[in-house]
Design an enzyme around this catalytic site. Structure first.
Site, mmCIF file in Angstrom:
data_model
loop_
_atom_site.group_PDB
_atom_site.id
_atom_site.type_symbol
_atom_site.label_atom_id
_atom_site.label_comp_id
_atom_site.label_asym_id
_atom_site.label_seq_id
_atom_site.Cartn_x
_atom_site.Cartn_y
_atom_site.Cartn_z
ATOM 1 C CD GLU A 105 -2.905 -1.273 2.260
ATOM 2 O OE1 GLU A 105 -2.336 -1.606 3.315
ATOM 3 O OE2 GLU A 105 -4.127 -1.096 2.168
ATOM 4 C CD GLU A 125 -3.089 -6.523 3.529
ATOM 5 O OE1 GLU A 125 -2.967 -7.236 2.503
ATOM 6 O OE2 GLU A 125 -2.609 -5.376 3.600
HETATM 7 N N1 3HC Z 1 4.451 -7.529 11.787
HETATM 8 C C1 3HC Z 1 5.150 -7.897 12.881
HETATM 9 N N2 3HC Z 1 6.077 -8.861 12.869
HETATM 10 C C2 3HC Z 1 6.324 -9.466 11.704
HETATM 11 C C3 3HC Z 1 5.640 -9.132 10.528
HETATM 12 C C4 3HC Z 1 4.664 -8.114 10.592
HETATM 13 N N3 3HC Z 1 3.974 -7.726 9.523
HETATM 14 N N4 3HC Z 1 6.090 -9.917 9.530
HETATM 15 C C5 3HC Z 1 7.024 -10.698 10.061
HETATM 16 N N5 3HC Z 1 7.174 -10.436 11.369
HETATM 17 C C6 3HC Z 1 8.123 -11.063 12.310
HETATM 18 C C7 3HC Z 1 7.870 -12.555 12.458
HETATM 19 O O1 3HC Z 1 6.922 -12.795 13.463
HETATM 20 C C8 3HC Z 1 9.236 -13.058 12.824
HETATM 21 O O2 3HC Z 1 9.428 -12.807 14.181
HETATM 22 P P1 3HC Z 1 10.315 -13.806 15.082
HETATM 23 O O3 3HC Z 1 11.659 -13.824 14.456
HETATM 24 O O4 3HC Z 1 10.248 -13.189 16.432
HETATM 25 O O5 3HC Z 1 9.628 -15.133 14.998
HETATM 26 C C9 3HC Z 1 10.169 -12.151 12.044
HETATM 27 O O6 3HC Z 1 9.403 -11.000 11.710
HETATM 28 C C10 3HC Z 1 10.683 -12.759 10.760
HETATM 29 O O7 3HC Z 1 9.592 -13.255 10.024
HETATM 30 P P2 3HC Z 1 9.651 -14.650 9.258
HETATM 31 O O8 3HC Z 1 10.231 -15.692 10.140
HETATM 32 O O9 3HC Z 1 8.297 -14.860 8.701
HETATM 33 O O10 3HC Z 1 10.713 -14.305 8.117
HETATM 34 P P3 3HC Z 1 10.763 -14.810 6.617
HETATM 35 O O11 3HC Z 1 11.988 -14.222 6.046
HETATM 36 O O12 3HC Z 1 10.542 -16.286 6.557
HETATM 37 O O13 3HC Z 1 9.500 -14.139 5.899
HETATM 38 C C11 3HC Z 1 8.004 -12.359 5.319
HETATM 39 C C12 3HC Z 1 9.431 -12.759 5.758
HETATM 40 C C13 3HC Z 1 7.695 -12.932 3.941
HETATM 41 C C14 3HC Z 1 7.908 -10.873 5.311
HETATM 42 C C15 3HC Z 1 6.985 -12.951 6.321
HETATM 43 O O14 3HC Z 1 7.385 -12.591 7.624
HETATM 44 C C16 3HC Z 1 5.575 -12.485 6.163
HETATM 45 O O15 3HC Z 1 4.859 -12.993 5.326
HETATM 46 N N6 3HC Z 1 5.142 -11.513 6.997
HETATM 47 C C17 3HC Z 1 3.777 -11.067 7.060
HETATM 48 C C18 3HC Z 1 3.385 -10.251 5.879
HETATM 49 C C19 3HC Z 1 1.967 -9.776 6.034
HETATM 50 O O16 3HC Z 1 1.064 -10.533 6.303
HETATM 51 N N7 3HC Z 1 1.761 -8.483 5.843
HETATM 52 C C20 3HC Z 1 0.468 -7.918 5.941
HETATM 53 C C21 3HC Z 1 0.252 -7.422 7.326
HETATM 54 S S1 3HC Z 1 -1.375 -6.810 7.571
HETATM 55 C C22 3HC Z 1 -1.347 -5.275 6.897
HETATM 56 O O17 3HC Z 1 -0.381 -4.873 6.341
HETATM 57 C C23 3HC Z 1 -2.612 -4.482 7.085
HETATM 58 C C24 3HC Z 1 -2.604 -3.243 6.247
HETATM 59 O O18 3HC Z 1 -3.338 -3.454 5.097
HETATM 60 C C25 3HC Z 1 -3.157 -2.071 6.996
#
Ligand code: 3HC
Ligand code: NAI
Length: 678
Positions: A105, A125
């Site tokens: 976004e 999401e």
């Molecule tokens: N918020 C907070 N913490 C997050 C996060 C997020 N969005 N994304 C990842 N983390 C944290 C994980 O919990 C993890 O923490 P830990 O080491 O304490 O366990 C650390 O970051 C590393 O994450 P991964 O182990 O998942 O690392 P990878 O390298 O395997 O993957 C990634 C990276 C592809 C970015 C994956 O973390 C991911 O898919 N993250 C979530 C992405 C997501 O869903 N984003 C949308 C959020 S909702 C949103 O944006 C709403 C908006 O529209 C208003």
């Protein structure tokens, strides 16, 4: 506290940089820093254009999920992004890694987007039970059209930069090593031009011209979306982007977003997000434990499981030597693997070259000596302790010291298997699920003597082969099958008491499982483990086998199947069950669906509580990860333990008592104290 956002002025281009490890989540400080930086850029006459990029492994990976459910702290993301888009000075997103959710976004609110070819962009999401909440559902369709936006918003899988360029989401692909410099040059080339704003785009008119688009999409994705609230809300929001002025569309998005955010599905799916990551951590094994190198894997047994397990490693580029007792079993096993790969290629999910590459890493053998230099050997022979011990004794003799010896046993005692070797520290359970090349779950079974580095290696390796791993202690059936047996026990008991077997299946389907226990039995084959004597009938399954009702493969099992494999309840089976119940003197009564549900699911929660109490699972959320990935427990309820928390542990205890079922001390205590598992 220093801001995670800093700026660097490159002549007339201001580079705004986020440094918020590990994934540059858009927490409060990041949003504040971004807003301040944009305001600063607008006020500074030296600045003619802005580039936004991130340090570390990725562009913003989304909103900070840990802030969800807490009181919001401004500035919020929508207002930050509106300020950005409103700028008359061009703002360029410079993307590497993953621009996800709120990160995507941010990029949409920028006037231009450049990315390195390895970058991925998406709105995941829905996987958290949400829809984008910072105008993503409104800007994206206006920029790329509803048809291209729908799968991104409603399914949530990220797309590669090249694909993003092809749909108009990315303006230019830039050098993998020169992102910042290329982005600055790109931004400079736009100075003095009118800025394009996604919110003013008109690509969304495709959905207005062809409104069937939305229903067609829904129909096509129906099965995957079953039970989930967020995908439907996502479709509604994208549709609104075509039907409403931008400001109204944003309001609509906000309404849908807030409703989802306050619901139980999103709470459950956010729980799962962190649960999956927590499962990787082993309490008494430090994260920096040295990993054993795994370059060559041996598999014993080329049957259903051995072949599937081997495919995991071959697909990940790891050489496999597979051993069988006889040449024909070996040939059969390897040809099934090839056929599976070829079928994947036929469906376009693999190239012919990749099939050959994978199969080229496979060495079939009948000789234990060929396993001598393996770093890991996984045994998948018959489920029989004597056979397993014999295999492990042979492995101990032949395989090099320092190699890991693993068993894929479903129920047997790993510690007893380890006694067949002189290296119990290197023995571990690696319990794959069938079909092993597809199912995500891997139970990593920790024996009493299993070394920390062996465990840490198994966890790391599981990620490499695309599995979600959960550590289990040694107990019959480990975490998953131990709880399954409680459900199965009740399913069998219920039909003996008069419940319709299809009602039992339907209750689980309605709850969100992909299938119920009797459908599952038909799919797997009722005759698995059958003694093959039709005159000896001591169970309902044996009664079905005696009349050739072996399951789907025979066209009939619990159900009758038509050519399309549609099931219909069978009168013959109903009679068989009734006769069997009469023979056993089991009284018949009408049983409500509510009772069926409680009796199937509450005993599982109780068993989960015992598993926790005994330390067989490290944490309640690990149990949820097992059930969601191994047995189709619906993700939108968060798994059995989270679900129990949601409905209240005292509800579970009362239900168990009402049906005269076991209540463990651990569960009762927690319920009495008003506690939850998670
Ligand atoms: N918020 C907070 N913490 C997050 C996060 C997020 N969005 N994304 C990842 N983390 C944290 C994980 O919990 C993890 O923490 P830990 O080491 O304490 O366990 C650390 O970051 C590393 O994450 P991964 O182990 O998942 O690392 P990878 O390298 O395997 O993957 C990634 C990276 C592809 C970015 C994956 O973390 C991911 O898919 N993250 C979530 C992405 C997501 O869903 N984003 C949308 C959020 S909702 C949103 O944006 C709403 C908006 O529209 C208003
Ligand atoms: P299977 O019967 O399909 O395959 C077993 C294979 O092992 C056969 O090909 C057999 O020839 C071979 N074999 C037997 N003894 C051997 C020996 N001494 N040396 C070399 N090869 C030998 O059985 P399946 O289903 O693959 O199960 C294997 C193991 O996996 C069992 O322990 C089972 O409990 C476990 N398991 C099975 C699951 C399933 O759904 N089928 C799921 C998870 C675990």
């Amino acid at each position: 506290m220093t801001s995670p956002i800093r700026t660097e002025l490159h002549d007339d281009v201001l580079v705004v940089i986020s440094d918020n490890p590990p994934v540059n989540a858009l927490g409060q400080a990041v949003r504040q820093g971004l807003k301040d930086a944009i305001e600063g850029a607008l006020a500074d006459d030296r600045v003619k254009a802005v580039v936004i990029r991130c340090d570390g492994r990725t562009f913003f990976a989304g909103a900070d999920i840990t802030e969800f459910g807490k009181p919001p702290q401004g500035p919020n993301l929508p207002e930050t992004l509106d300020a950005m888009e409103a700028s008359d000075k061009p703002v360029v997103a410079a993307i590497h890694g993953t621009a996800l959710g709120g990160g995507c976004e941010v990029a949409l609110a920028c006037h231009y987007r450049v990315a390195v070819p390895s970058a991925k962009i998406g709105l995941p999401e829905v996987k958290l039970g949400l829809i984008p909440g910072a105008a993503g559902t409104q800007r994206l369709p206006r920029l790329v059209g509803a048809e291209a936006a729908l799968p991104m918003v409603a399914i949530g899988n990220p797309i590669a930069a090249k694909k993003a360029q092809s749909i108009g989401l990315i303006d230019e692909l830039v050098g993998e090593e020169s992102l910042e410099a290329d982005a600055i040059a790109f931004a400079r080339s736009k100075i003095g031009q009118d800025v394009p704003r996604s919110s003013e785009g008109t690509a969304n008119q495709d959905g207005v011209k062809n409104p069937d688009l939305f229903d067609e999409f829904r129909a096509k994705q129906g099965r995957k979306m079953r039970g989930f609230d967020a995908p439907n809300a996502a479709i509604e929001a994208v549709k609104a982007a075509g039907e409403m002025p931008y400001a109204d569309g944003v309001k609509k998005e906000r309404e849908l977003f807030m409703k989802l955010m306050s619901g139980t599905q999103s709470a459950a799916m956010r729980h799962y997000f962190f649960a999956e990551r927590a499962a990787n951590k082993i309490d008494d094994v430090p994260a920096d434990t040295e990993i054993l190198p795994i370059k060559k894997v041996g598999i014993i047994g080329a049957g259903t499981m051995g072949g599937g397990i081997a495919m995991n490693f071959l697909s990940a580029g790891i050489a496999v030597t597979i051993l069988e007792m006889k040449q024909d079993a070996l040939d059969r096993g390897t040809s099934v693997m090839r056929k599976n790969y070829e079928n994947t290629a036929k469906r376009g999910r693999m190239t012919g070259e990749q099939v050959e590459q994978a199969m080229g890493l496979l060495t079939p053998t009948l000789e234990y000596d060929d396993l001598a230099d393996c770093d890991l050997v996984i045994e998948a022979v018959f489920e029989n302790m004597d056979v397993k011990k014999e295999v492990f004794a042979k492995l101990d003799e032949t395989v090099k010291q320092g190699a890991i010896l693993a068993s894929n046993t479903s129920y047997l005692d790993i510690d007893e298997i380890a006694t067949a070797t002189k290296r119990p520290g290197y023995v571990i359970g690696l319990h794959f699920f069938s079909p092993a090349n597809i199912m995500k779950l891997l139970e990593v079974v920790r024996g009493a003597k299993t070394r920390g580095d062996v465990l840490a290696t198994a966890m790391k390796l599981s990620k490499k082969i695309g599995k979600v791993a959960v550590v289990s202690g040694v107990c019959p059936g480990f975490i998953g099958n131990r709880m399954l047996s409680k459900r199965q026990e009740q399913a069998n008991q219920l039909i003996m008491e008069g419940a319709n077997y299809w009602d039992v299946d339907d209750v689980l389907l309605e709850f969100g499982f992909p299938m119920g226990p009797f459908q599952m039995g038909d799919l797997a084959g009722i005759d698995i483990g059958w003694h093959r004597d039709p005159t000896k009938v001591t169970t309902i399954r044996e009664a079905l086998c005696a009349v050739g009702r072996f399951g789907q493969k025979a066209g009939k099992g619990f159900y009758d199947y038509d050519e399309a494999r549609q099931r219909t309840p069978s009168d013959e089976v109903k009679q068989i069950i009734a006769d069997f119940a009469a023979r056993e003197g089991s009284e018949q009564r009408d049983i409500s669906k509510e009772e069926i549900k409680e009796r199937l699911l509450y005993p599982m929660v109780n068993e989960g509580a015992k598993i926790l109490d005994e330390g067989m699972a490290q944490r309640a959320s690990d149990i949820d990860v097992v059930w969601i990935n191994g047995y189709g427990w619906p993700l939108f309820t968060g798994g059995p333990m989270f679900w129990a928390d949601t409905i209240g542990l005292s509800t579970v205890v009362e239900g168990l008592e009402k049906h005269g079922l076991e209540v463990s001390d651990y569960l009762r205590n927690k319920a009495e104290k008003g506690e939850t598992f998670n």
